[in-house]
Design a protein around this motif. Structure first.
Motif, PDB file in Angstrom:
ATOM      1  N   ILE A 151      -6.155  -6.927  -1.149  1.00 10.35           N
ATOM      2  CA  ILE A 151      -6.790  -5.655  -0.798  1.00 10.35           C
ATOM      3  C   ILE A 151      -5.922  -4.476  -1.203  1.00 10.35           C
ATOM      4  CG2 ILE A 151      -7.580  -4.243   1.130  1.00 10.35           C
ATOM      5  CD1 ILE A 151      -9.443  -6.537   0.499  1.00 10.35           C
ATOM      6  N   ARG A 152      -4.609  -4.605  -1.033  1.00 14.40           N
ATOM      7  CA  ARG A 152      -3.711  -3.500  -1.392  1.00 14.40           C
ATOM      8  C   ARG A 152      -3.845  -3.126  -2.862  1.00 14.40           C
ATOM      9  NH1 ARG A 152       0.406  -5.527   0.727  1.00 14.40           N
ATOM     10  NH2 ARG A 152       0.286  -4.455   2.727  1.00 14.40           N
ATOM     11  N   HIS A 153      -4.122  -4.109  -3.702  1.00 12.32           N
ATOM     12  CA  HIS A 153      -4.245  -3.850  -5.128  1.00 12.32           C
ATOM     13  C   HIS A 153      -5.535  -3.133  -5.499  1.00 12.32           C
ATOM     14  CE1 HIS A 153      -1.171  -7.273  -6.031  1.00 12.32           C
ATOM     15  NE2 HIS A 153      -0.587  -6.097  -5.889  1.00 12.32           N
ATOM     16  N   LEU A 154      -6.451  -2.993  -4.546  1.00 13.26           N
ATOM     17  CA  LEU A 154      -7.673  -2.242  -4.821  1.00 13.26           C
ATOM     18  C   LEU A 154      -7.407  -0.748  -4.937  1.00 13.26           C
ATOM     19  CD1 LEU A 154     -10.213  -3.876  -2.318  1.00 13.26           C
ATOM     20  CD2 LEU A 154      -9.858  -4.431  -4.718  1.00 13.26           C
ATOM     21  N   PHE A 155      -6.283  -0.300  -4.398  1.00 11.90           N
ATOM     22  CA  PHE A 155      -6.008   1.130  -4.304  1.00 11.90           C
ATOM     23  C   PHE A 155      -4.862   1.531  -5.228  1.00 11.90           C
ATOM     24  CE2 PHE A 155      -7.487  -0.473  -0.180  1.00 11.90           C
ATOM     25  CZ  PHE A 155      -8.675   0.236  -0.079  1.00 11.90           C
ATOM     26  N   THR A 156      -4.988   2.737  -5.768  1.00  9.34           N
ATOM     27  CA  THR A 156      -3.914   3.265  -6.600  1.00  9.34           C
ATOM     28  C   THR A 156      -2.647   3.433  -5.765  1.00  9.34           C
ATOM     29  OG1 THR A 156      -5.584   4.483  -7.865  1.00  9.34           O
ATOM     30  CG2 THR A 156      -3.287   5.099  -8.201  1.00  9.34           C
ATOM     31  N   GLN A 157      -2.813   3.902  -4.530  1.00  9.31           N
ATOM     32  CA  GLN A 157      -1.699   4.041  -3.593  1.00  9.31           C
ATOM     33  C   GLN A 157      -2.183   3.632  -2.214  1.00  9.31           C
ATOM     34  OE1 GLN A 157      -0.403   8.289  -5.566  1.00  9.31           O
ATOM     35  NE2 GLN A 157       0.328   7.863  -3.501  1.00  9.31           N
ATOM     36  N   SER A 158      -1.263   3.201  -1.380  1.00 13.82           N
ATOM     37  CA  SER A 158      -1.619   2.891   0.005  1.00 13.82           C
ATOM     38  C   SER A 158      -0.378   3.045   0.880  1.00 13.82           C
ATOM     39  CB  SER A 158      -2.166   1.468   0.125  1.00 13.82           C
ATOM     40  OG  SER A 158      -1.217   0.517  -0.310  1.00 13.82           O
ATOM     41  N   GLU A 159      -0.547   3.783   1.969  1.00 10.50           N
ATOM     42  CA  GLU A 159       0.536   3.916   2.942  1.00 10.50           C
ATOM     43  C   GLU A 159       0.673   2.630   3.744  1.00 10.50           C
ATOM     44  OE1 GLU A 159       1.113   6.351   7.075  1.00 10.50           O
ATOM     45  OE2 GLU A 159       0.399   7.508   5.349  1.00 10.50           O
TER      46      GLU A 159
END
Length: 264
Positions: free
Chosen positions: A29-37
């Motif tokens: 799931i983290r890889h779905l986003f350009t950035q993630s806090e």
């Protein structure tokens, strides 16, 4: 390996299979986003022997400080599914693959700052610059019209104040100020309704043109905010309601998850 998946528990009672799924799902799931806090995933599978058949009871994700497609900031996002069928073999290889599409209850929270940052994204600016609008042809002398500066203020009761400037390619910027009510339409579109044009701070010689340009901008925005343009690959958002709350815009609805892509 299978014995560990079906029987081993840590002191807190969390099954090893669930923990492995949580780890794999979080990375995916983290890889779905350009950035993630932060991205947290909780997968429930009891008894864990169901995992061998690719069946899990629920899948819950919550994230903060997310960026989609490099320019669209999401303050918070969460979704939760019911039972989901997954490919168990993909889990062992460090991936998460759905056997069939599923739906999840979803909530997305945008900040006022994040919305204004999105108005600077190429995907948005290309729909606001160098426009040939039939309704404004006489006004602009046939030249393209642009709205190079757009800023949004969130107001109570699902309203927005839009502060903008319009460029008619004659060296003069026309100030615009509009209050609109936003609403969900067809579960995927944000409609801009009941525009109230504010002209108090507009110079007298620009009031008429400001009103005309304001209505044109509202029409453009009303046709622009379609969630299908901002979907994650394989995940479509559908809205049931929206609400302004202070400097936040809260969307509630559901996600149609066809597949989980490897990256965004």
């Amino acid at each position: 390996m299978f014995g560990g998946l079906t029987g081993l528990q840590d002191p807190k009672g969390t099954d090893w299979g669930e923990r492995m799924l949580n780890t794999v799902a979080s990375q995916t799931i983290r890889h779905l986003f350009t950035q993630s806090e932060s991205v947290e995933v909780f997968v429930r599978c009891y008894p864990s022997s169901k995992l061998l058949q690719g069946s899990i009871d629920s899948f819950k994700m919550s994230g903060r400080g997310l960026v989609i497609k490099r320019d669209f900031a999401v303050e918070e996002m969460s979704f939760e599914t019911d039972a989901v069928a997954i490919d168990f073999g993909s889990v062992l290889s460090g991936k998460l693959t759905l056997k069939q599409s599923t739906q999840a209850i979803a909530q997305v929270i945008l900040s006022e700052a994040g919305i204004n940052h999105a108005f600077k994204a190429e995907l948005v600016t290309k729909r606001l610059l160098n426009l040939t609008l039939p309704s404004l042809t006489a006004l602009s002398g046939g030249k393209p019209v642009s709205f190079p500066e757009v800023q949004v203020q969130l107001l109570p009761e699902n309203r927005l104040r839009i502060l903008a400037k319009s460029d008619l390619n004659n060296g003069e910027l026309i100030p615009l100020s509009i209050i609109v009510t936003i609403a969900v339409e067809r579960r995927r579109r944000v409609a801009f309704k009941d525009p109230q044009i504010e002209l108090d701070d507009v110079p007298a010689d620009q009031k008429e043109i400001s009103q005309t340009l304001s209505m044109a901008l509202v029409e453009i925005l009303d046709n622009m905010v379609d969630l299908d343009r901002f979907d994650l690959d394989g995940v479509k958002m559908r809205l049931n309601r929206l609400e302004t709350e202070g400097q936040r815009l809260i969307f509630s609805g559901y996600a149609e998850i066809e597949r989980i892509p490897s990256s965004n």
